[in-house]
Scaffold this motif. Structure first.
Motif, PDB file in Angstrom:
ATOM      1  N   THR A  47      15.243  50.567  85.963  1.00  0.00           N
ATOM      2  CA  THR A  47      15.645  49.249  85.470  1.00  0.00           C
ATOM      3  C   THR A  47      14.472  48.283  85.482  1.00  0.00           C
ATOM      4  O   THR A  47      14.303  47.481  84.546  1.00  0.00           O
ATOM      5  CB  THR A  47      16.791  48.695  86.336  1.00  0.00           C
ATOM      6  N   GLU A  48      13.638  48.369  86.510  1.00  0.00           N
ATOM      7  CA  GLU A  48      12.464  47.499  86.579  1.00  0.00           C
ATOM      8  C   GLU A  48      11.498  47.767  85.430  1.00  0.00           C
ATOM      9  O   GLU A  48      10.904  46.841  84.855  1.00  0.00           O
ATOM     10  CB  GLU A  48      11.751  47.682  87.918  1.00  0.00           C
ATOM     11  N   GLU A  49      11.349  49.023  85.064  1.00  0.00           N
ATOM     12  CA  GLU A  49      10.429  49.376  83.986  1.00  0.00           C
ATOM     13  C   GLU A  49      10.983  48.970  82.619  1.00  0.00           C
ATOM     14  O   GLU A  49      10.226  48.570  81.728  1.00  0.00           O
ATOM     15  CB  GLU A  49      10.133  50.872  84.044  1.00  0.00           C
ATOM     16  N   VAL A  50      12.300  49.065  82.465  1.00  0.00           N
ATOM     17  CA  VAL A  50      12.909  48.563  81.234  1.00  0.00           C
ATOM     18  C   VAL A  50      12.670  47.062  81.122  1.00  0.00           C
ATOM     19  O   VAL A  50      12.336  46.547  80.045  1.00  0.00           O
ATOM     20  CB  VAL A  50      14.418  48.884  81.197  1.00  0.00           C
ATOM     21  N   ASP A  51      12.810  46.367  82.227  1.00  0.00           N
ATOM     22  CA  ASP A  51      12.560  44.924  82.224  1.00  0.00           C
ATOM     23  C   ASP A  51      11.118  44.621  81.824  1.00  0.00           C
ATOM     24  O   ASP A  51      10.861  43.719  81.014  1.00  0.00           O
ATOM     25  CB  ASP A  51      12.854  44.353  83.603  1.00  0.00           C
ATOM     26  N   LEU A  52      10.161  45.372  82.362  1.00  0.00           N
ATOM     27  CA  LEU A  52       8.758  45.177  81.993  1.00  0.00           C
ATOM     28  C   LEU A  52       8.547  45.426  80.500  1.00  0.00           C
ATOM     29  O   LEU A  52       7.812  44.687  79.830  1.00  0.00           O
ATOM     30  CB  LEU A  52       7.866  46.118  82.803  1.00  0.00           C
ATOM     31  N   ALA A  53       9.185  46.487  80.002  1.00  0.00           N
ATOM     32  CA  ALA A  53       9.029  46.813  78.587  1.00  0.00           C
ATOM     33  C   ALA A  53       9.573  45.711  77.689  1.00  0.00           C
ATOM     34  O   ALA A  53       8.939  45.310  76.708  1.00  0.00           O
ATOM     35  CB  ALA A  53       9.727  48.144  78.276  1.00  0.00           C
ATOM     36  N   VAL A  54      10.763  45.222  78.003  1.00  0.00           N
ATOM     37  CA  VAL A  54      11.382  44.182  77.177  1.00  0.00           C
ATOM     38  C   VAL A  54      10.587  42.888  77.268  1.00  0.00           C
ATOM     39  O   VAL A  54      10.363  42.207  76.251  1.00  0.00           O
ATOM     40  CB  VAL A  54      12.845  43.962  77.583  1.00  0.00           C
ATOM     41  N   LEU A  87      18.840  48.684  78.704  1.00  0.00           N
ATOM     42  CA  LEU A  87      18.209  48.067  77.539  1.00  0.00           C
ATOM     43  C   LEU A  87      19.194  47.196  76.768  1.00  0.00           C
ATOM     44  O   LEU A  87      18.882  46.052  76.408  1.00  0.00           O
ATOM     45  CB  LEU A  87      17.630  49.158  76.648  1.00  0.00           C
ATOM     46  N   VAL A  88      20.386  47.713  76.487  1.00  0.00           N
ATOM     47  CA  VAL A  88      21.341  46.941  75.689  1.00  0.00           C
ATOM     48  C   VAL A  88      21.846  45.717  76.445  1.00  0.00           C
ATOM     49  O   VAL A  88      22.317  44.748  75.841  1.00  0.00           O
ATOM     50  CB  VAL A  88      22.521  47.827  75.237  1.00  0.00           C
ATOM     51  N   GLY A  89      21.723  45.735  77.766  1.00  0.00           N
ATOM     52  CA  GLY A  89      22.183  44.598  78.554  1.00  0.00           C
ATOM     53  C   GLY A  89      21.107  43.591  78.894  1.00  0.00           C
ATOM     54  O   GLY A  89      21.410  42.550  79.486  1.00  0.00           O
ATOM     55  N   HIS A  90      19.863  43.869  78.529  1.00  0.00           N
ATOM     56  CA  HIS A  90      18.777  42.963  78.920  1.00  0.00           C
ATOM     57  C   HIS A  90      18.915  41.637  78.178  1.00  0.00           C
ATOM     58  O   HIS A  90      19.083  41.600  76.968  1.00  0.00           O
ATOM     59  CB  HIS A  90      17.421  43.593  78.612  1.00  0.00           C
ATOM     60  N   PRO A  91      18.801  40.518  78.885  1.00  0.00           N
ATOM     61  CA  PRO A  91      19.041  39.215  78.243  1.00  0.00           C
ATOM     62  C   PRO A  91      18.035  38.856  77.152  1.00  0.00           C
ATOM     63  O   PRO A  91      18.331  37.992  76.320  1.00  0.00           O
ATOM     64  CB  PRO A  91      18.954  38.223  79.414  1.00  0.00           C
ATOM     65  N   LEU A  92      16.857  39.484  77.128  1.00  0.00           N
ATOM     66  CA  LEU A  92      15.883  39.173  76.089  1.00  0.00           C
ATOM     67  C   LEU A  92      16.008  40.082  74.859  1.00  0.00           C
ATOM     68  O   LEU A  92      15.318  39.870  73.870  1.00  0.00           O
ATOM     69  CB  LEU A  92      14.456  39.271  76.656  1.00  0.00           C
ATOM     70  N   VAL A  93      16.879  41.077  74.915  1.00  0.00           N
ATOM     71  CA  VAL A  93      17.157  41.915  73.736  1.00  0.00           C
ATOM     72  C   VAL A  93      18.155  41.165  72.854  1.00  0.00           C
ATOM     73  O   VAL A  93      19.194  40.702  73.325  1.00  0.00           O
ATOM     74  CB  VAL A  93      17.696  43.295  74.144  1.00  0.00           C
ATOM     75  N   THR A  94      17.833  41.042  71.575  1.00  0.00           N
ATOM     76  CA  THR A  94      18.644  40.202  70.687  1.00  0.00           C
ATOM     77  C   THR A  94      19.493  40.984  69.694  1.00  0.00           C
ATOM     78  O   THR A  94      20.362  40.407  69.036  1.00  0.00           O
ATOM     79  CB  THR A  94      17.735  39.257  69.891  1.00  0.00           C
ATOM     80  N   ARG A 109      28.309  41.434  76.891  1.00  0.00           N
ATOM     81  CA  ARG A 109      27.259  40.637  77.525  1.00  0.00           C
ATOM     82  C   ARG A 109      27.655  39.161  77.614  1.00  0.00           C
ATOM     83  O   ARG A 109      28.453  38.692  76.792  1.00  0.00           O
ATOM     84  CB  ARG A 109      25.966  40.743  76.702  1.00  0.00           C
ATOM     85  N   PRO A 110      27.093  38.416  78.554  1.00  0.00           N
ATOM     86  CA  PRO A 110      27.340  36.967  78.559  1.00  0.00           C
ATOM     87  C   PRO A 110      26.983  36.323  77.222  1.00  0.00           C
ATOM     88  O   PRO A 110      27.667  35.400  76.764  1.00  0.00           O
ATOM     89  CB  PRO A 110      26.416  36.476  79.687  1.00  0.00           C
ATOM     90  N   THR A 111      25.903  36.824  76.607  1.00  0.00           N
ATOM     91  CA  THR A 111      25.565  36.440  75.236  1.00  0.00           C
ATOM     92  C   THR A 111      25.640  37.700  74.387  1.00  0.00           C
ATOM     93  O   THR A 111      24.713  38.519  74.395  1.00  0.00           O
ATOM     94  CB  THR A 111      24.156  35.836  75.148  1.00  0.00           C
ATOM     95  N   PRO A 112      26.738  37.942  73.662  1.00  0.00           N
ATOM     96  CA  PRO A 112      26.859  39.156  72.844  1.00  0.00           C
ATOM     97  C   PRO A 112      25.751  39.230  71.794  1.00  0.00           C
ATOM     98  O   PRO A 112      25.234  38.199  71.341  1.00  0.00           O
ATOM     99  CB  PRO A 112      28.233  39.006  72.189  1.00  0.00           C
ATOM    100  N   ILE A 113      25.392  40.440  71.419  1.00  0.00           N
ATOM    101  CA  ILE A 113      24.354  40.636  70.408  1.00  0.00           C
ATOM    102  C   ILE A 113      24.875  41.552  69.309  1.00  0.00           C
ATOM    103  O   ILE A 113      25.781  42.355  69.528  1.00  0.00           O
ATOM    104  CB  ILE A 113      23.073  41.235  71.019  1.00  0.00           C
ATOM    105  N   PRO A 114      24.288  41.464  68.107  1.00  0.00           N
ATOM    106  CA  PRO A 114      24.662  42.394  67.044  1.00  0.00           C
ATOM    107  C   PRO A 114      24.292  43.823  67.434  1.00  0.00           C
ATOM    108  O   PRO A 114      23.200  44.070  67.951  1.00  0.00           O
ATOM    109  CB  PRO A 114      23.832  41.922  65.850  1.00  0.00           C
ATOM    110  N   PHE A 115      25.199  44.746  67.185  1.00  0.00           N
ATOM    111  CA  PHE A 115      24.949  46.170  67.449  1.00  0.00           C
ATOM    112  C   PHE A 115      25.232  46.932  66.165  1.00  0.00           C
ATOM    113  O   PHE A 115      26.375  47.027  65.728  1.00  0.00           O
ATOM    114  CB  PHE A 115      25.844  46.681  68.579  1.00  0.00           C
TER     115      PHE A 115
END
Length: 528
Positions: free
Chosen positions: A44-51, A226-233, A254-260
């Motif tokens: 999870t930490e590495e996914v965060d770094l990537a995003v 990845l799909v839950g990361h807040p910076l993924v739009t 998500r708290p802020t839903p995104i297009p999928f």
């Protein structure tokens, strides 16, 4: 060409990064044996770094000319690396050099096509309306265009290790829109994914962009994070109904839903009229066999359900289909899990009452499967019952032929079909010319079922063209967008209007003098 995981570099960034959950192995589907350890599953930490790295690259992608240069350079480098890419992909997928050579050409063509889209600028959809007090109610000065969403998550497909994977259409269209991409690699081709990601990152560096405009992660848990990361739009997915629906629900929760934008599953129904079968039964039977067995039946557009006439004309068609399918050699599926699911799925279908199997599909050997098809009276599918299993996709070289005795049976069965990527209609010459009835009515009946309607053709093979639409009603896709063709870029953009904004503060794209020479609608008139 050696495959070196980019995660070795990512881990060096911060001491807080945890040890990855598990190694990622490349596996030979022809034997089921591991080939090499390619990478490690991302934490999870590495996914965060990537995003976060991708998010930091958003501003660098703002310049359209640089984006176009990136796409073209990526295509050039992939072409140069072609022999290594094809070798790696064949070792992991068993799709064969011929198929993969064509897929690589399609992949680089997509990249170049989106570079052209970026150059032209029509995708920005510019509208400028000057203030007009004579309108009712009066108009203020309004200027509208589209801006990139931000970081996009791409979930690679199993059956297209290039064209729908790391360098594929989702990635190409997102980069064209100005969105950095984090790709979740498919476990069936991790070495190919690493190789392609390294090529794209090199292309970014060569045109002066941060390499993090494209990043790769591995692992199931990484995909969920990845799909839950807040910076993924936004996210693009190609895969199973079960996996895609789970990610779609996560994106919506998500708290802020995104297009999928998910491509999940499709039967791709075919309707063959009695007149068409009478006119060219042998040709249609052979064509159906070629389409349903192409790529060992692993195309998302495989015709998996066919409505064909009962009686003598239908018998002629099935004779041709039987001969062609019987001559098809056993093939290797993308992995042994898919092979086991195929063998179990066809066995369950063959065991249903009133189902016959003129050419029985199933296990072709320890690591292969054999092609085949089953038949059932169309009347058995006209209402809910045990035969509903035949209306579900079975991934692999099998199709269901439902034999109808009347137009009413065709209508009844079509009314029960789920959404599809494609629907195909085979007509006789007179029906196609409109001098015999039925063609228009059947075309109208198929249109609500799919995003692409074919007449007298086969659905396998999706042209990368501006007018293409690769999508359809659920469960074919989770949105109304296309993942192939120029308009695929629209998935990663959102419109913004500026009202009564001083000229000096306007983006260049919205200025009256049109410094970028963009196509636009100016005071109600189309320009350029």
């Amino acid at each position: 060409m050696a495959v070196v995981s980019q995660w070795s570099a990512v881990r060096a960034v911060g001491k807080e990064a945890a040890v990855a959950a598990a190694p990622v192995w490349s596996v030979d589907p022809r034997t089921g044996k591991p080939r090499e350890e390619v990478a490690q599953e991302a934490t999870t930490e590495e996914v965060d770094l990537a995003v976060r790295g991708a998010h930091a690259a958003v501003a660098a992608l703002a310049d359209r000319a640089t984006r176009a240069a990136l796409l073209r350079r990526a295509a050039e480098l992939l072409d140069e690396a072609g022999p290594h890419v094809i070798e790696a992909a064949d070792a992991e997928t068993a799709l064969g050099p011929v198929r993969l050579t064509g897929e690589l050409a399609r992949t680089t063509a997509q990249l170049r096509a989106f570079a052209t889209v970026v150059d032209e600028g029509a995708f920005l959809d510019v509208y400028i309306d000057h203030a007009d007090a004579g309108q009712t109610p009066p108009w203020p000065d309004l200027r509208r265009y589209k801006v990139p969403l931000g970081v996009v998550a791409v979930y690679a497909a199993s059956n297209f290790p290039l064209a729908f994977s790391v360098p594929g259409g989702d990635t190409a269209s997102a980069l064209a829109a100005g969105c950095p991409v984090v790709v979740k690699a498919h476990p069936d081709h991790p070495a190919t994914s690493e190789l392609c990601a390294s090529v794209l990152r090199r292309a970014a560096a060569e045109v002066g962009l941060p390499e993090n405009v494209i990043t790769l992660v591995h692992g199931f848990d990484a995909g969920v994070a990845l799909v839950g990361h807040p910076l993924v739009t936004a996210a693009g997915f190609t895969g199973s109904v079960r996996g895609g629906r789970a990610l779609f629900d996560a994106a919506a929760a998500r708290p802020t839903p995104i297009p999928f934008h998910g491509e999940l599953g499709s039967l791709n129904p075919v309707v063959i009229t009695e007149a068409a079968a009478a006119e060219r039964a042998e040709e249609i039977g052979a064509g159906l066999a070629g389409s349903m067995t192409l790529g060992v039946g692993q195309f998302c557009t495989k015709p998996g359900f066919v409505l064909a006439p009962a009686g003598e004309t239908g018998d002629r068609l099935l004779k041709s289909l039987t001969a062609a399918v019987s001559d098809t050699a056993p093939g290797v599926l993308l992995d042994h899990r898919m092979r086991d699911a195929f063998v179990a799925g066809v066995a369950e279908r063959v065991a249903l009452p009133d189902v016959e199997s003129p050419v029985t599909p199933g296990a072709g050997g320890e690591h292969t499967v054999s092609a085949g098809y089953v038949t059932v009276p169309a009347a058995s599918l006209a209402a809910e019952g045990p035969h509903d299993l035949l209306l579900e996709e079975c991934f692999g070289p099998v199709t269901v032929v439902a034999r109808y005795s009347s137009a009413d049976e065709i209508t009844a069965v079509l009314s029960r079909l789920p959404g599809n990527l494609t629907a195909t209609l085979h007509l006789a010459e007179a029906e196609g010319a409109g001098t015999a009835p039925g063609g228009a009515e059947l075309l109208a009946a198929l249109t609500p079922l799919a995003g692409r309607i074919l007449v007298n053709g086969w659905p396998t093979g999706v042209a990368v063209a501006p007018a293409q639409h690769h999508g359809g009603p659920y469960p074919a896709t989770t949105s109304t967008s296309t993942s192939v063709g120029a308009t695929a870029i629209e998935r990663w953009l959102r419109p913004v209007s500026y009202q009564s904004t001083p000229a000096a503060l306007l983006p260049p794209e919205l200025r009256d003098d049109n410094p970028q020479g963009l196509p636009r609608r100016f005071n109600g008139r189309q320009e350029n």
